[in-house]
Design an enzyme around this catalytic site. Sequence first.
Site, PDB file in Angstrom:
ATOM      1  N   ASN A 136      35.254  48.470  72.973  1.00  0.00           N
ATOM      2  CA  ASN A 136      35.098  47.044  72.695  1.00  0.00           C
ATOM      3  C   ASN A 136      34.655  46.369  73.988  1.00  0.00           C
ATOM      4  OD1 ASN A 136      35.274  44.378  71.927  1.00  0.00           O
ATOM      5  ND2 ASN A 136      37.507  44.333  71.786  1.00  0.00           N
ATOM      6  N   LYS A 196      33.783  43.358  74.482  1.00  0.00           N
ATOM      7  CA  LYS A 196      34.223  41.955  74.552  1.00  0.00           C
ATOM      8  C   LYS A 196      33.067  41.081  75.064  1.00  0.00           C
ATOM      9  CE  LYS A 196      39.028  43.311  74.889  1.00  0.00           C
ATOM     10  NZ  LYS A 196      40.377  42.961  75.393  1.00  0.00           N
ATOM     11  N   HIS A 205      40.910  41.076  65.723  1.00  0.00           N
ATOM     12  CA  HIS A 205      41.379  41.338  67.093  1.00  0.00           C
ATOM     13  C   HIS A 205      42.321  40.225  67.528  1.00  0.00           C
ATOM     14  CE1 HIS A 205      41.348  42.019  71.435  1.00  0.00           C
ATOM     15  NE2 HIS A 205      40.918  43.243  71.164  1.00  0.00           N
ATOM     16  N   GLU A 240      42.633  38.594  70.160  1.00  0.00           N
ATOM     17  CA  GLU A 240      42.004  37.463  70.838  1.00  0.00           C
ATOM     18  C   GLU A 240      41.364  36.509  69.836  1.00  0.00           C
ATOM     19  OE1 GLU A 240      41.245  40.371  74.638  1.00  0.00           O
ATOM     20  OE2 GLU A 240      39.561  39.848  73.332  1.00  0.00           O
ATOM     21  N   GLU A 247      47.239  47.179  68.246  1.00  0.00           N
ATOM     22  CA  GLU A 247      47.134  46.702  69.623  1.00  0.00           C
ATOM     23  C   GLU A 247      48.397  45.925  69.990  1.00  0.00           C
ATOM     24  OE1 GLU A 247      43.775  44.129  70.060  1.00  0.00           O
ATOM     25  OE2 GLU A 247      44.220  42.999  68.264  1.00  0.00           O
ATOM     26  N   GLY A 301      45.051  43.949  78.701  1.00  0.00           N
ATOM     27  CA  GLY A 301      44.623  43.291  79.936  1.00  0.00           C
ATOM     28  C   GLY A 301      45.732  43.011  80.929  1.00  0.00           C
ATOM     29  N   SER A 340      45.349  48.653  76.757  1.00  0.00           N
ATOM     30  CA  SER A 340      45.188  49.178  78.117  1.00  0.00           C
ATOM     31  C   SER A 340      45.155  50.699  78.126  1.00  0.00           C
ATOM     32  CB  SER A 340      46.309  48.665  79.029  1.00  0.00           C
ATOM     33  OG  SER A 340      46.234  47.264  79.188  1.00  0.00           O
ATOM     34  N   GLY A 389      39.115  48.876  75.748  1.00  0.00           N
ATOM     35  CA  GLY A 389      38.569  47.652  76.306  1.00  0.00           C
ATOM     36  C   GLY A 389      37.891  47.888  77.639  1.00  0.00           C
ATOM     37  N   GLY A 390      38.592  47.598  78.725  1.00  0.00           N
ATOM     38  CA  GLY A 390      38.008  47.679  80.058  1.00  0.00           C
ATOM     39  C   GLY A 390      37.398  49.021  80.392  1.00  0.00           C
TER      40      GLY A 390
END
Length: 360
Positions: free
Chosen positions: A25, A27, A112, A114, A183, A189, A229, A250-251
Site C-alpha cells: 500500500n 498510500k 483502510h 485511515e 490492521e 506507522g 508495521s 505500508g512503509g
Amino acid sequence: MNNRIENLLTLLIKNKMRKNIVAGNWKMNKTLQEGIALAKELNEALANEKPNCDVIICTPFIHLASVTPLVDAAKIGVGAENCADKESGAYTGEVSAAMVASTGAKYVILGHSERRAYYGETVEILKDKVKLALANGLTPIFCIGEVLEEREANKQNEVVAAQLASVFDLSAEDFSKIVLAYEPVWAIGTGKTASPAQAQEIHAFIRSAVAEKYGKEIADNTSILYGGSCKPSNAKELFSNPDVDGGLIGGAALKVSDFKGIIDLFEMKAYIYNDEKGDNITVTDDLGDMADQAAEYRTELIEKICELDDDLMMQYLEGEEPSVDDMKKVLRKATCECQAIPVCCGTAYRNKGCLLYTSD
C-alpha cells in the site's frame, strides 16, 4: 507439541489452498515518475523468479494507468487504494470502481483505517464500495481493525465483528472473492507491532466469524492478511501463524529490497522435522496457491507418514485416508534416515528444491 505446530500440521494435511499474499500500500507517496521507477524496479527484481505468494501493489490513482502495463501481470497485480461509493455522476474529485477497472487494475483496498478515521467511512458507505468493486471485477482487500483504546479495553473482537458487517451481507459467492486484512490501528506507522500470538488470536477469531456466517469451507479459503508495521525483520514470525496468510505492507512497500525481502519469506517448503526423541515436531507449509504442487506434497506427506506405521499403511492401501490425529501420533514417535521429504530425522539437505532445516 504446542497448538501452533498442531495447527500447522493440520493445515498441511488438509492441503491448505487459500492464497498467501503480499500486498503493498503506497498510500500518498511517490510522484508519477517515482512510482513508475519503483514499479519497474520491483518488476525487474522478480523477473527471473516465481514468487510463492501473490504479489500486489496498490498505488495512488494517478499511477494506475501507467504502472499496470509496466509490470508482469503473471507476477504482480495492481490495485487502487480506494474507490468511490457511487457508480458515476456529479461527485467532484471522486474515482469510481469502473474507472479503476478501466486502467487494468484488478484490486482495490477498501475500509483502510485511515479512510475510516480521516474521511468518515462508515459500514454503510463501505457496503456500497464493496458491491461496486465486485460489480466491476475488482477484488476488494477489505480492512478491519481496532484502535489502541479498543485494544486496551479488550474490545478488539467486538470491533472487527462490527466492521465485518460491511461484507457480511454479501452472498457466499461474492464473499469468496474478497481478501481480508486485519490492521491493528495502534501499530500502523508507530513502530509497534502486534505480537505473533496477538496476530494469530485475532486472525483466528476473524476466520471463526467467517465460518459462522458462511461455513468452514469458505472460511478456510479466505486469505486474511496482517497489516501493522510489517517488515522483513518481523514478517517471518507473523506469517508462521496458521491464520496469517501474508501482509498488507505500508512503509516497507516503498523500498524494493524491503518489499522483496517480505515476498521471499514465502519460500516453497513442505516438510516435517522430528527430533530424535520424537517430541519436537516442526512443520512448515508455505505452498501458497500452487494447487498442483500442494496436491503433490499432500499425497507424498500422507504416504511417507503411513510408511512409518504398518497399521496406518494397511488402512491407506485399503483406500481409507488416516485421520489427522492418527498421523500426529505416528509422527511423535517416528524417525527416518533423511532419505526423502517430508519426514526428517534432523540432517539438513535438499530434495526437489525444498530445503529441510534442522532444529536450532
